[in-house]
Motif scaffolding. Structure first.
Motif, short mmCIF file in Angstrom:
data_model
loop_
_atom_site.label_atom_id
_atom_site.label_comp_id
_atom_site.label_asym_id
_atom_site.label_seq_id
_atom_site.Cartn_x
_atom_site.Cartn_y
_atom_site.Cartn_z
N LEU A 235 0.82 -1.20 0.00
CA LEU A 235 0.00 0.00 0.00
C LEU A 235 0.86 1.27 0.00
O LEU A 235 1.76 1.42 0.83
N GLU A 236 0.55 2.14 -0.93
CA GLU A 236 1.30 3.39 -1.07
C GLU A 236 1.23 4.22 0.21
O GLU A 236 0.16 4.45 0.76
N GLY A 237 2.38 4.62 0.70
CA GLY A 237 2.44 5.49 1.86
C GLY A 237 2.34 4.78 3.20
O GLY A 237 2.32 5.43 4.24
N SER A 238 2.26 3.45 3.18
CA SER A 238 2.15 2.69 4.43
C SER A 238 3.17 1.56 4.46
O SER A 238 3.68 1.12 3.43
N ARG A 239 3.47 1.12 5.68
CA ARG A 239 4.38 -0.01 5.84
C ARG A 239 3.92 -0.83 7.03
O ARG A 239 3.63 -0.30 8.10
N PRO A 240 3.83 -2.15 6.86
CA PRO A 240 3.38 -3.01 7.97
C PRO A 240 4.44 -3.14 9.06
O PRO A 240 5.63 -3.19 8.77
N ASP A 241 3.97 -3.19 10.29
CA ASP A 241 4.85 -3.31 11.45
C ASP A 241 4.38 -4.51 12.26
O ASP A 241 3.43 -4.40 13.02
N LEU A 242 5.00 -5.65 12.07
CA LEU A 242 4.58 -6.87 12.75
C LEU A 242 5.59 -7.23 13.84
O LEU A 242 6.80 -7.07 13.65
N ARG A 243 5.10 -7.72 14.97
CA ARG A 243 5.98 -8.11 16.07
C ARG A 243 6.75 -9.37 15.66
O ARG A 243 6.18 -10.45 15.53
N ARG A 244 8.01 -9.23 15.51
CA ARG A 244 8.81 -10.33 14.98
C ARG A 244 8.68 -11.61 15.80
O ARG A 244 8.67 -12.71 15.25
N GLU A 245 8.61 -11.47 17.12
CA GLU A 245 8.56 -12.67 17.96
C GLU A 245 7.30 -13.49 17.73
O GLU A 245 7.26 -14.68 18.04
N ASP A 246 6.25 -12.86 17.17
CA ASP A 246 5.00 -13.57 16.91
C ASP A 246 5.03 -14.35 15.60
O ASP A 246 4.11 -15.11 15.31
N TYR A 247 6.13 -14.18 14.81
CA TYR A 247 6.15 -14.76 13.47
C TYR A 247 7.30 -15.74 13.24
O TYR A 247 7.34 -16.42 12.22
N LYS A 248 8.21 -15.84 14.20
CA LYS A 248 9.38 -16.70 14.03
C LYS A 248 9.02 -18.16 13.83
O LYS A 248 9.66 -18.89 13.07
N HIS A 249 7.94 -18.61 14.51
CA HIS A 249 7.59 -20.03 14.44
C HIS A 249 6.92 -20.42 13.13
O HIS A 249 6.78 -21.61 12.82
N LEU A 250 6.53 -19.45 12.32
CA LEU A 250 5.80 -19.76 11.10
C LEU A 250 6.62 -20.60 10.12
O LEU A 250 6.09 -21.47 9.44
#
Length: 446
Positions: A235-250
Motif C-alpha cells: 500500500l502506497e504510503g504505508s508499511r506493515p509493522d509486525l511483532r517479529r517474535e509472533d512470526y518466528k515459528h511460522l
C-alpha cells in the motif's frame, strides 16, 4: 389468422417446457438479491425449463453485498453483476425491489403464494464482543463502516469521527483488512472508485495515521486471503509493522501446509521477519492470550495479561449473523442461523430452503448453485408438490397494492443505474451511488 398463430406459439412453448397446464408451472420465490440469491436463481432457471422465479429485495436496488459490501477498490469482483443482469433479463425471472418481508409481506403469504421459498437475505446483524465500552461513541462495527463508505442507505448517516490518529480493528479477516486499507489509501486513488462524493470528502479530512489489527489467535490463524495481504504490504504510503517474535515459528509450520495457506503464511512470515526499520502507518498485533493445541488447531485461552492501545476509533470485525423474519422458522438466536439440513429448512417439508454468503463470492456461488439444484431435485421427485397451482407474484402484488407499496422492477432499477453511471462519468468514476431511498424512488419514477 393472427389469433390462431398466437395460440400455436403458446402451445409450442408448453410442449418445449413439458408443461401441460399452468398447474405444473413451479412458482419459486427467493428472498434477497445478493450473490447467493442470484446464483440460486440462475441454477433454477438453467435446470428447470418451466420454473418461474420471483426475487424479493428490501431495498429498491439489487445485488446486496456486491453493491454494498465489496471493497470499492476491487471493481473486478463486481463483474458478477453482468451475469446477474443476464439472469434478470430472462422471461421467467421477476425482480421486486422495495419489498420488506416481515413488514410489507409476511412469510406465511409467501408460503401460500409459492411452491418453494428460498431464504437468501444474508446476515444483517453484527456479532458482539459483549465487553464494557462496546457502546461508546466511535466504537463501531465494521459492517456499519463498510456500509457507510459504500453508500448503504441505512448507514448513510453513521456518526464516524475520523479526526483521530490511531484506529484499532478487532478481527483479522478480509473485511478487517479492507477497512484498514480504505482508511489508509490516498484519496487521490479512492476518488476513482464508486465511493460517494460526500464520503470521499470525509476521508480526505481524515487524520488517521496508525492502524492496529488485533486477533485472538496467532498469525497462522488469520482469515484474510493472500490478495488482501499483498495489497496491504504494498500500500502506497504505508508499511506493515509486525511483532517479529509472533512470526518466528511460522517457518517451521509452512513446509507442511496446503499450497494456498502455505503461500499466505510465506508472505506473512517474510513481511514480519524481513521488514526494514518500522516507520509505520499500520500495525498488526496479536492479542494477549495464551494459545493451546498444535499448529492450525490451536485455540485461544484468556490470561491475566493486558495491553493498552490508544485508539480514537475502534472497529469490530468479528463476523455477522442473520436476523429472524418469522417466528415459525427454526431460528437460532445465539448463532443467528436458520436450522437446516443441506439447505432444506427444518420442519418445512422441503418447501423452504436457505442459502447465504459463504466467505468469498466464489464460495457463495457454489452454495447458491447447490441450493438451486436442491430446489429443482425436490420438484422433480415430488418432495415439493407442484401439481396444485400457486398464484406467485399475482397474489403478492395484490397484497402490496392494498398496503400502498410500490415494488421496483428490474427495468426501473436500470433507470437508476443509468443515472448513477452518467453522474459518475462526469466525476471521472464508475458511478455516483444514490444513498437516499427517497431520492432513489424519485429517480425511478420520474
Amino acid at each position: 389468422m393472427m389469433l390462431s398463430c398466437g395460440v400455436s406459439r403458446l402451445i409450442v412453448r408448453h410442449l418445449r417446457t413439458g408443461v401441460a397446464s399452468t398447474a405444473q408451472v413451479p412458482q419459486v420465490c427467493i428472498v434477497g438479491s445478493g450473490p447467493a440469491g442470484f446464483y440460486t436463481a440462475q441454477q433454477i432457471l438453467k435446470s428447470h425449463a418451466a420454473a418461474q422465479v420471483d426475487m424479493y429485495e428490501k431495498l429498491p436496488v439489487p445485488f446486496g453485498l456486491v453493491r454494498y459490501g465489496v471493497a470499492p477498490d476491487h471493481p473486478e469482483v463486481k463483474n458478477c453483476i453482468n451475469t446477474f443482469t443476464q439472469t434478470a433479463a430472462k422471461d421467467r425471472f421477476t425482480f421486486l425491489g422495495n419489498v420488506d418481508i416481515g413488514s410489507d409481506i409476511t412469510f406465511s403469504q409467501l408460503r401460500e403464494a409459492y411452491h418453494a421459498v428460498v431464504l437468501a437475505y444474508g446476515a444483517a446483524q453484527d456479532r458482539a464482543l459483549n465487553i464494557p465500552g462496546e457502546s461508546l461513541p466511535n466504537v463501531l462495527s465494521a459492517r456499519e463502516f463498510v456500509g457507510w463508505y459504500n453508500g448503504l442507505p441505512e448507514n448513510a448517516d453513521l456518526k464516524v469521527d475520523l479526526n483521530v490518529e490511531s484506529v484499532g480493528i478487532i478481527g483479522q479477516g478480509n473485511v478487517a483488512v479492507d477497512v484498514a486499507r480504505i482508511l489508509l489509501t490516498p484519496v487521490d486513488i479512492l476518488k476513482k472508485t464508486d465511493i460517494p462524493e460526500n464520503i470521499l470528502e470525509r476521508l480526505n479530512g481524515s487524520r488517521v495515521r496508525h492502524m492496529t489489527l488485533v486477533g485472538r489467535r496467532g498469525p497462522e490463524h488469520v482469515a484474510f486471503t493472500i490478495k488482501e495481504l499483498r495489497e496491504m504490504v504494498n500500500l502506497e504510503g504505508s508499511r506493515p509493522d509486525l511483532r517479529r517474535e509472533d512470526y518466528k515459528h511460522l517457518r517451521n509450520l509452512i513446509p507442511n501446509l496446503p499450497r494456498p495457506r502455505k503461500r499466505l503464511l510465506e508472505l506473512l512470515a517474510k513481511t514480519g521477519l524481513d521488514a526494514p526499520d518500522p516507520k509505520l502507518a499500520s500495525s498488526w498485533a496479536a492479542a494477549e492470550k495464551q494459545l493451546e493445541g498444535e499448529g492450525l488447531n490451536q485455540r485461544a485461552v484468556q490470561t491475566d495479561e493486558t495491553e493498552s492501545l490508544q485508539c480514537g476509533l475502534i472497529l469490530r470485525s468479528i463476523g455477522y449473523k442473520g436476523v429472524e423474519i418469522d417466528s415459525s422458522l427454526p431460528f437460532d438466536q445465539r448463532t443467528g442461523t436458520i436450522s437446516n439440513n443441506g439447505g432444506r429448512v427444518t420442519g418445512q417439508n422441503g418447501k423452504v430452503l436457505c442459502t447465504g454468503p459463504v466467505g468469498v463470492i466464489l464460495s457463495t456461488m457454489t452454495s447458491g448453485f447447490t441450493t438451486g439444484k436442491v430446489v429443482v431435485a425436490d420438484m422433480e421427485t415430488g418432495s415439493v408438490d407442484i401439481s396444485r397451482p400457486r398464484s406467485g407474484q399475482t397474489l403478492i402484488k395484490s397484497a402490496l397494492a392494498e398496503k400502498g407499496v410500490q415494488p421496483v422492477s428490474f427495468d426501473q432499477w436500470n433507470r437508476l443505474n443509468q443515472y448513477e453511471v452518467e453522474t459518475g462519468a462526469k466525476l471521472g468514476k464508475p458511478r455516483e451511488k444514490v444513498s437516499n431511498i427517497k431520492h432513489m424512488m424519485d429517480i425511478i419514477h420520474q
